[in-house]
Design an enzyme around this catalytic site. Structure first.
Site, short mmCIF file in Angstrom:
data_model
loop_
_atom_site.label_atom_id
_atom_site.label_comp_id
_atom_site.label_asym_id
_atom_site.label_seq_id
_atom_site.Cartn_x
_atom_site.Cartn_y
_atom_site.Cartn_z
N SER A 48 -14.53 37.51 0.05
CA SER A 48 -14.46 36.07 0.22
C SER A 48 -15.53 35.00 1.10
CB SER A 48 -13.06 35.56 0.55
OG SER A 48 -12.14 35.88 -0.36
N SER A 108 -12.94 33.47 -1.90
CA SER A 108 -12.05 32.25 -1.71
C SER A 108 -12.87 31.07 -0.84
CB SER A 108 -10.73 32.57 -1.00
OG SER A 108 -10.93 33.20 0.31
N LYS A 119 -13.29 26.63 7.42
CA LYS A 119 -12.39 26.84 6.23
C LYS A 119 -10.84 26.29 6.55
CE LYS A 119 -11.25 30.58 3.34
NZ LYS A 119 -11.38 31.99 2.84
#
Lengths: 476, 106, 484
Positions: free
Chosen positions: C175, C151, C76
């Site tokens: 998330s 997210s 990420k």
């Protein structure tokens, strides 16, 4: 009519090797930004880790002032924007300082006055902004960002500029004694802010206070506080009111001026730093640190006066600097010497030279061993005090050894009675007019005769013996 | 330290003046045409947040860390060396090793 | 190849059925072919990956093989990677290249894994739909008109579409779990302090945790062992020893006591409820006891979260001021303008909103009513879970109140957006481990089952998840992307 009420905040840089939350170096004077690592720069994703030495030093300080050590102290973020504050917040302590309470004693108007400490807490120092390097820009150096500080806050219990200076000097001496800081005011490792207000003598209600920031010498502290007391009394006498504000002291103009900085409008939004955990301090750790503490100035003073029979005045001088007091005792321990004479020698002869050369004890060119040897020569009457003074100067300036100087130049005192008798007799023979004058009452002429003997012997005659012989022989 | 802070009032005090003060504290610029929208959304969020008041918390000790751990202490040693050039490599607002910002007048 | 699990690929590499280079090339070409539809990657590190793959193959030839040698994956874009851009989904860090690796990055590199790219995410991890990224929305591979969740939308979508076998993510309020649920993959958020946060760009420090996305629970277990562990660089990391999570997964299943909070079922969508009930029946049939429990404060968990997270982030994001790195506005008149313009131009709307709320919540006069109050609510929530875990081993519920919503549907309604986290935030507030695994579908969009455990009870969670996946096959369902 107006009584000054003064409280002091001192920021002391702790002399740890690495910073409080990172492992970058804390050395003074490095090239800009060469001692600022990712954590000090507030880079994304990095995290603070607490330096144990900073904690130990804070505990040491707390113990030295008889304060309470928190066993669960928390670091808090103080949020504001300034280019020398890389994270946009300073890691400090708010509701749970590591040290609270405690006190120190100061000498004020021939008595001892106790000044209470509100609290002392750990925090990180900010970097430096330099505004005069470039025309349209300010330059930022973050080497200093992250250096550990202990902020010491006193109760507002000082009532004069003099008391404030006494407090500062006592604190300064203490932190150096504890070896937690080098206390160098010019380099910024000992910084003082003063809070001053005035109150009516009969009243208990405190007046509005003004804060004077970052004064970096004892003399300036005194001047700044006196100026401020004056300024405020004038305003109050004219019927005006004091504005609560921050002021800066200008040493060249000797005045304080209001600081119109954005910092004043700030709401710091303190909250516990979620990247750090509560610092738990065990009784065991406190015991360990207590056992490793050096002798504190007050105790050393008492001991010196009773153990060595020294005067208050002499002791005060000897103990101001811990290293000096240790030097003194080292000299005494090397040979069996009279403490009073040793103290006297150090205070008059050595400190005078040290002041001229502007040196700290650790840089003295004369070792305690060598001074002990010199003083022993005096004690054994190998040399006279007068000679010793000259020899000592050479030891200091040229790092020569006393034994060498005395041997090479044949400076040993002449104490041989036979030899001295001959010389004295000679002088008396050749100065019969003066002898007559002496015998008719001009006893001051003794000095003349002594001088003559000294001249004859290039100053090497043992003055005590010479004196004795002359007095005997000049009798009618 | 002077606090030109916000006076304690009802919790739903998210009005335009407050937002402008908060934005200044946070160094965020809000344009005039954004102000209404932001005021609106912030009000709504505070409404949601105020639901916390439905729960009594008088005797509760606040939590700041989920685990009851204590801070570990690091040995006092210098482990970082000078990496200034690497850190300043992509930053054209540096000179002679300094970071530069518009002149600050104190 | 891309339909294989990490576990299978580990074997293939070990048994030399495939080389690291082949694997890497395969996934890179897949990404290049299909990611334009999904936008799940911000950076594809082709050169780096090929270079590393060749190195790994050379090592393997010499007999040097590490536990995860040659497995390609994505990070990420919130994890700092040396010499590879880390943008955090923001214009503020558009060109930021970190000089250091996050601990998670270091650990997986040391295990032999190969970074193929950095995945797209909501800006600074603030969001539940991956619609706030400066680099554009991420699409749900199951239906490109729908959000993947956030997210960690990019990390979830890329695994879902089989563009990579696994990826890392972060979870502050859900998330990892919520996008896992919406994309039909497995996602685990470990106990707070289990995984180091060093090098992981901070959003809300007392809530953030790193975790992973995989297609199977077993894969989650394998990766979790490698990212976990005490890190002296992170003062909030735990010294709790790291078990071999994989072996826990392979052990014979011991029936567990499952608690289902009635608050998680109140007003739940009927389709979601049906699918959830079916999953519970699986557990019942396998000897687990089911108990209805009550977590009263979960109703205000989102309120508390929407104070704590913005408060901490408002402070964490203060370092982004344009002075030392990151976006810097040009032609500014003074320092105040430098800060305001750099931050206002560098940050998106959602980030600004949260900074403002956070600043407000901490400001003088409001601290007690907001931040302190929220921290007290946290304590209450934590105590409620502790009570519950005296009676049950695990707490189950749907991960999200519904399946994925359409792109743009909630982006103008922050409250609706925040409420998508209603089941997930409690675990963050209490620091508990939680996982989401696929449990079925609603209107052809995936639904996730959330499993919450007590502190450091990841083995129980993984055991239940692995067992579920031995019996059901929801986790094997794949989206069909046009052009594939």
């Amino acid at each position: 009519m107006w009584n000054p009420v003064i409280g002091l905040e001192i920021h002391v840089q702790l002399n740890t090797k690495s910073k409080i939350f990172s492992s970058a170096s804390t050395n003074f004077g490095a090239n800009q930004n060469t001692q600022a690592c990712a954590i000090d720069l507030g880079m994304p994703g990095v995290l603070p880790v607490l330096n144990e030495q900073a904690v130990f030093m804070a505990i040491k300080f707390g113990l030295a002032i008889g304060a309470k050590i928190s066993n669960n102290s928390i670091f808090a973020r103080k949020n504001y924007f300034y280019p020398d504050l890389p994270k946009g917040y300073q890691i400090s302590q708010y509701e749970t300082p590591i040290v609270s309470g405690g006190s120190i004693n100061i000498e004020s108007e021939n008595t001892t006055k106790k000044i209470n400490i509100t609290r002392a807490h750990l925090e990180e120092d900010a970097g430096k902004s330099i505004h005069d390097l470039y025309e349209d820009e300010s330059a930022i150096d973050l080497n200093r960002a992250g250096i550990p500080l202990i902020e010491i806050v006193s109760e507002p219990e000082m009532s004069s500029a003099n008391e404030a200076v006494q407090y500062l000097k006592k604190m300064h001496s203490l932190i150096k004694y504890l070896n937690i800081s080098d206390g160098n005011m010019e380099e910024g490792s000992f910084r003082c802010d003063a809070n001053i207000s005035l109150k009516k003598s009969e009243s208990k209600i405190l007046g509005t206070r003004a804060e004077i920031k970052n004064i970096n010498s004892f003399k300036f502290v005194e001047n700044a506080i006196n100026f401020e007391i004056n300024r405020q009394s004038q305003i109050l006498n004219d019927g005006g009111t004091i504005i609560q504000e921050t002021r800066l002291y200008n040493s060249s103009k000797n005045e304080t001026k209001s600081m119109r900085s954005k910092e004043e409008a700030n709401d710091y939004r303190y909250f516990p730093d979620p990247d750090l955990l509560p610092v738990s301090i065990s009784k065991k750790l406190i015991e360990e640190i207590k056992n490793s503490m050096p002798e504190l100035p007050e105790n050393k003073k008492k001991r010196f006066m009773s153990q060595y029979g020294l005067s208050d005045y002499d002791t005060s001088i000897l103990i101001t600097d811990r290293e000096l007091s240790e030097f003194f005792e080292e000299v005494l321990n090397k040979k069996e010497l009279n403490p009073k004479l040793t103290a006297n020698w150090i205070i008059t002869e050595m400190l005078a030279l040290a002041k001229k050369s502007n040196l700290d004890v650790k840089d003295y060119p004369v070792t305690s061993e060598d001074l002990a040897i010199l003083l022993t020569y005096i004690k054994d009457e190998v040399i006279s005090s007068k000679q010793a003074k000259k020899i000592f100067e050479r030891m200091w300036m040229n790092k020569e050894k006393p034994q060498e100087i005395i041997e090479n130049e044949g400076l040993e005192q002449i104490s041989d009675l036979g030899e001295l008798n001959k010389i004295v007799d000679n002088i008396i023979k050749n100065n019969y007019k003066s002898v007559e004058d002496y015998q008719s009452g001009k006893t001051k002429l003794l000095g003349f005769f002594v001088g003559q003997v000294m001249k004859e012997t290039q100053g090497k005659a043992n003055p005590k013996i010479v004196n004795k012989l002359l007095k005997e022989k000049l009798k009618k | 330290m002077v606090l030109i802070g916000l006076h304690f009032q009802d919790t739903l005090n998210m009005d335009k003046t407050t937002i402008i003060k908060i934005a200044d504290l946070a160094k965020i610029e809000i344009k005039d045409d954004e102000l209404n929208d932001i005021t609106d959304s912030l009000k709504k969020i505070l409404n949601l947040v105020d639901e916390m008041n439905s729960v009594k918390t008088d005797d509760v000790v606040p939590m700041s860390h989920p685990l009851n751990l204590s801070q570990e202490l690091r040995k006092d040693e210098v482990l970082e060396d000078n990496k200034r050039d690497i850190f300043q490599k992509d930053n054209k607002y540096t000179e002679n090793g300094y970071y530069k910002v518009p002149k600050i007048i104190d | 190849m891309h339909n294989k699990t990490v576990s299978e690929l580990i074997d293939d590499i070990k048994n030399k059925k495939v080389s690291s280079l082949e694997l890497t090339k395969h996934f890179i070409s897949r990404i290049k072919k299909l990611d334009k539809k999904l936008n799940s990657f911000i950076t594809i590190t082709e050169e780096h990956a090929l270079r590393e793959a060749k190195k790994i193959d050379a090592d393997i030839a010499k007999g040097i093989i590490k536990p995860l040698s040659g497995i390609p994956f994505a990070q990420k874009d919130i994890f700092c990677t040396k010499n590879i851009k880390t943008t955090c989904g923001s214009k503020m860090l558009e060109n930021f290249i970190s000089p250091y690796d996050a601990t998670v990055v270091e650990k997986l590199n040391n295990a032999g894994m190969i970074i193929i790219g950095k995945t797209n995410m909501d800006e600074f991890a603030m969001g539940s739909s991956n619609e706030t990224s400066y680099f554009g929305d991420v699409k749900n591979p199951w239906d490109l008109d729908f959000v993947p969740g956030g997210s960690s939308g990019g990390s979830a979508a890329s695994v879902s579409a089989r563009l990579i076998p696994c990826s890392t993510g972060t979870d502050t309020g859900g998330s990892i779990r919520q996008p896992a649920s919406l994309c039909g993959v497995c996602g685990i958020k470990p106990t707070y302090g289990r995984v180091s946060r060093y090098g992981m760009i901070a959003f809300a420090s007392s809530l953030d945790q790193a975790g992973v996305f995989t297609t199977t629970a077993k894969d989650c277990a394998i990766l979790l062992s490698h990212i976990s562990g005490y890190d002296p660089k992170d003062s909030t990391s735990s010294r709790e020893p790291v078990p071999d999570y994989h072996s826990d997964c392979l052990k014979k299943f011991k029936p567990l006591k499952i608690g289902i909070p009635r608050e998680f079922l109140d007003g739940l969508d009927t389709n979601v409820r049906e699918v959830f009930d079916d999953s519970i029946k699986v557990f019942e049939a396998n000897g687990c006891s089911i108990k209805k429990i009550s977590l009263k404060s979960s109703k205000i968990s989102v309120s508390a979260y929407q104070v704590v997270a913005p408060a901490e982030c408002s402070s964490n994001l203060s370092r982004f001021d344009g002075v030392r790195y990151g976006y810097r506005a040009e032609s500014v008149k003074n320092i105040d303008e430098l800060y305001k313009k750099s931050r206002s131009q560098g940050f998106g709307q959602e980030v600004k909103r949260r900074i403002l709320i956070g600043t407000y919540a901490l400001s003088a006069g409001y601290y007690d009513a907001y931040y302190l109050k929220a921290q007290k609510i946290r304590k209450i929530i934590s105590n409620e879970f502790a009570q519950a875990f005296k009676d049950v081993d695990l707490v189950l519920g749907p991960t999200a109140p519904d399946s994925a919503f359409k792109i743009g549907e909630k982006s103008n309604d922050p409250i609706a957006m925040y409420l998508s986290d209603i089941f997930t935030v409690s675990a963050n507030l209490a620091g508990l481990p939680a996982m989401s695994i696929p449990m079925g579908f609603k209107n052809k969009l995936p639904l996730g089952l959330q499993i919450i455990g007590n502190h450091f009870d990841e083995p129980k969670i993984l055991s239940l998840a692995c067992h579920f996946q031995n019996i059901t096959d929801w986790h094997t369902k794949k989206p069909k992307i046009s052009g594939d």
